[in-house]
Motif scaffolding. Structure first.
Motif, short mmCIF file in Angstrom:
data_model
loop_
_atom_site.label_atom_id
_atom_site.label_comp_id
_atom_site.label_asym_id
_atom_site.label_seq_id
_atom_site.Cartn_x
_atom_site.Cartn_y
_atom_site.Cartn_z
N HIS A 101 40.25 43.93 44.37
CA HIS A 101 41.05 42.74 44.65
C HIS A 101 42.20 43.06 45.62
O HIS A 101 42.35 42.41 46.65
N ASP A 124 36.24 43.87 41.87
CA ASP A 124 37.46 43.11 41.58
C ASP A 124 37.90 43.33 40.13
O ASP A 124 37.22 42.91 39.20
N ASP A 160 43.21 48.45 41.82
CA ASP A 160 43.61 47.25 41.08
C ASP A 160 44.32 47.63 39.78
O ASP A 160 45.35 47.04 39.42
N TYR A 163 40.78 42.11 38.99
CA TYR A 163 41.58 40.95 38.60
C TYR A 163 40.70 39.77 38.20
O TYR A 163 41.06 39.00 37.32
N LEU A 166 38.55 35.66 46.81
CA LEU A 166 38.88 36.49 45.64
C LEU A 166 39.11 35.65 44.40
O LEU A 166 40.02 35.90 43.61
N CYS A 215 34.22 37.30 47.95
CA CYS A 215 34.48 38.02 46.70
C CYS A 215 34.55 39.51 46.95
O CYS A 215 34.02 40.01 47.95
N SER A 241 42.93 34.52 45.73
CA SER A 241 43.14 34.81 44.31
C SER A 241 43.36 33.51 43.54
O SER A 241 42.52 32.62 43.58
#
Length: 457
Positions: A421, A394, A7, A396, A221, A390, A198
Motif C-alpha cells: 500500500h 497491500d 506497510d 492496509y 488502493l 490495486c 486508499s
C-alpha cells in the motif's frame, strides 16, 4: 495474500489511534442504518440533492499555469440527518483547478477525494491535479469531512472519535459529490469523473454508484469493503479492541439490536479454496451472515473459525458428525496447520487481544459491511469507465475473503502494481494518473462534448 513489510513498519511508526471514544451513539447508528438504505439506491439517493443546489464561489486565483477557484456549500447530509454531523463538518470547502484555456471542446473534470491523513488541498493538488492538468483534465479537490478546515476542534489529526464517524463521513461525501457533479454539468464541464487513493478510493466508489449517467471512476488502493481494513489489515492495530468489546458487552443496544440489523456480506473463510468440505459439515445459524457458503474452506480457516467462535454471543455454531470426522483426518492435522505462518502484521500481543475481543471484531465487520460494502450499493452506470488500481501485497486493504470487485461490477478493469500500500502511493502515482487519463479518453469516445453553459467561472 502476502503483506508488504513496509506497510507493517509504516503503521507501527504512526501514533494515530482510531475510534478512541468507541462505537458511537446506538441511536445515531440506527438513523445511519436507516439512511443507508436510501443512499445505497441510485434512484432514491439522486433525488436527495436538487440539481440547482447552491454552491458559492468565494475566491478565484489566476496563476501563470492555471486558475484556482475556491468554493463552499452546505453538506446535504447535514440537512437530511440533523444532529448527526458536527458543526465544523457541516460546511464543505473545495478547490477547483482549471487550465487557462481548454485544448478541445471537451472540458473534463475529476473530483479527487482524500485518503486517510490527507488534510487540506495541497497534497492532491500537487501530486495529482496539477500533473493531470497538463493532459487537459481539470480537478475539484474536496476537503474531507473531519479533516482540515472541517476537523472538529477536539479531534487529534485524523483520529476520528467514533466508528460511526466513518459512516457519517461516507454519507457526506456521497451527497457532496452529487452536488459538485450537478454543478459541473450546469457550468458545461464534461466528461466528469471521481477518483481517490486508499480511503478516498473507496469513498469515490460509493459516490460514483449514485450518479445516473456515465462517469469516470478510478479507485486506487481500495477494494469492495472497508470491513477487512479495520478487522484484518495493519490498521486494525490502531484500534482499542478491548474498549470496544467492553462497550459492546455492556450496552445491549449494540449486541441485541444493532448486531441484528447488519450482515457480514462475505464468508471471510471462502478464499484461496484448496479443499472441499462435505455439504452439511457446518451448520451456522448466524444472523450476521448473508448467503454464507461454507462448502469450500481451507483447513487453517476452519480451525481458526472454530477456535475464534467459542462462547461468542452472536456467533454460534454446531459441529456435525461429518465435521468431527473431518477434523480427525490427516487433512486437518494440527501439525500441517502449524506450518502456515501467522500474518506478518500481527504481533503476538495483537493476536491475543483479538482472541479476547472476538465479538467486537465480528460486530465491526458486520457494521462496516452494512455501510461500506459495494454489494449493498448500486452498480455504476457504466462499469467500462471504471479502472481500479490495486497493490499485490497491500497490508492496509486485505482482499482475501471478501468479494472480488470484478464479480460485483462486471466490466470493470482491475490493474495491479507489485508492491504494498505505502510503496504504491510513493512509487506508482504515475500509474494512478495514467489510469485516470485512459478512462477520460474512453469517456470522450462515448459521449459528445458538453453543451456551452450560460454560466461561466
Amino acid at each position: 495474500m502476502r503483506v508488504s513489510r513496509l506497510d507493517v513498519l509504516y503503521r507501527k511508526l504512526l501514533l494515530s489511534k482510531f475510534f478512541t471514544k468507541g462505537w458511537g451513539s446506538p441511536e445515531n447508528m440506527h438513523r445511519l442504518f436507516d439512511f443507508r438504505h436510501i443512499i445505497s439506491d441510485r434512484n432514491s439517493c439522486y433525488k436527495l440533492v436538487p440539481k440547482d443546489f447552491p454552491v458559492n464561489v468565494i475566491n478565484i486565483v489566476r496563476r501563470s499555469d492555471c486558475r484556482i477557484i475556491e468554493g463552499t456549500f452546505r453538506s446535504p447530509f447535514a440537512l437530511h440527518l440533523p444532529g448527526l454531523v458536527p458543526e465544523e463538518v457541516q460546511d464543505c470547502y473545495f478547490q477547483m483547478v482549471l487550465p487557462l484555456k481548454w485544448n478541445s471542446n471537451y472540458k473534463p473534470i475529476c473530483i479527487h477525494l482524500a485518503g486517510t491523513g490527507d488534510h487540506y488541498f495541497w497534497r492532491r493538488r500537487t501530486m495529482m491535479a496539477e500533473p493531470l492538468l497538463k493532459n487537459g483534465i481539470g480537478a475539484i479537490i474536496l476537503e474531507n469531512p473531519y479533516y482540515g478546515v472541517r476537523k472538529p476542534k477536539d479531534q487529534i489529526r485524523s483520529s476520528v472519535h467514533y466508528v460511526s464517524d466513518i459512516f457519517v463521513m461516507g454519507g457526506c461525501l456521497i451527497l457532496e459529490c452529487l452536488v459538485l457533479l450537478n454543478w459541473c454539468e450546469r457550468l458545461g464541464f464534461g466528461p466528469l469523473g471521481v477518483t481517490g487513493i486508499s480511503m478516498g478510493g473507496h469513498m469515490a466508489s460509493l459516490a460514483a454508484s449514485n450518479w445516473p449517467k456515465p462517469l469516470v471512476l478510478v479507485p486506487c488502493l481500495s477494494w469492495s469493503t472497508a470491513s477487512s481494513v479495520f478487522t484484518e489489515g495493519v490498521m486494525s492495530e490502531s484500534i482499542d479492541w478491548e474498549m470496544l468489546q467492553i462497550q459492546y458487552e455492556t450496552n445491549k443496544l449494540y449486541c441485541d439490536t444493532l448486531s441484528k440489523r447488519c450482515k457480514i456480506v462475505d464468508n471471510p473463510f471462502a478464499c484461496d479454496l484448496s479443499r472441499s468440505v462435505p455439504e452439511g459439515a457446518l451448520d451456522l445459524p448466524i444472523h450476521l451472515f448473508d448467503d454464507l457458503n461454507v462448502r469450500n474452506i481451507t483447513p487453517h480457516q476452519l480451525i481458526h473459525f472454530l477456535n475464534c467462535s467459542t462462547n461468542c454471543r452472536d456467533i454460534t455454531y454446531k459441529i456435525s458428525s461429518q465435521t468431527k470426522q473431518l477434523l480427525a483426518s490427516r487433512e486437518f492435522a494440527l501439525l500441517n496447520l502449524l506450518k502456515e505462518p501467522p500474518p506478518i502484521g500481527y504481533s503476538k500481543k495483537t493476536r491475543e487481544i483479538k482472541r479476547r475481543t472476538k465479538e467486537a471484531l465480528w460486530f465491526m465487520r458486520g457494521i462496516m459491511d452494512e455501510c461500506t460494502h459495494l454489494k449493498n450499493f448500486s452498480v455504476p452506470y457504466d462499469t467500462s469507465l471504471v479502472i481500479s488500481i490495486c497493490a499485490t501485497a497491500d497490508g492496509y486493504v486485505p482482499r482475501s475473503g471478501v468479494s472480488n470487485l470484478a464479480d460485483i461490477w462486471p466490466g470493470v478493469t482491475i490493474k495491479y502494481v507489485d508492491c504494498g500500500h505505502v510503496g504504491a502511493y510513493v512509487w506508482y502515482r504515475k500509474i494512478f494518473r495514467e489510469a485516470i487519463i485512459s478512462a477520460f479518453e474512453l469517456a470522450k469516445k462515448k459521449m459528445e462534448p458538453p453543451s456551452p453553459s450560460l454560466y461561466e467561472i
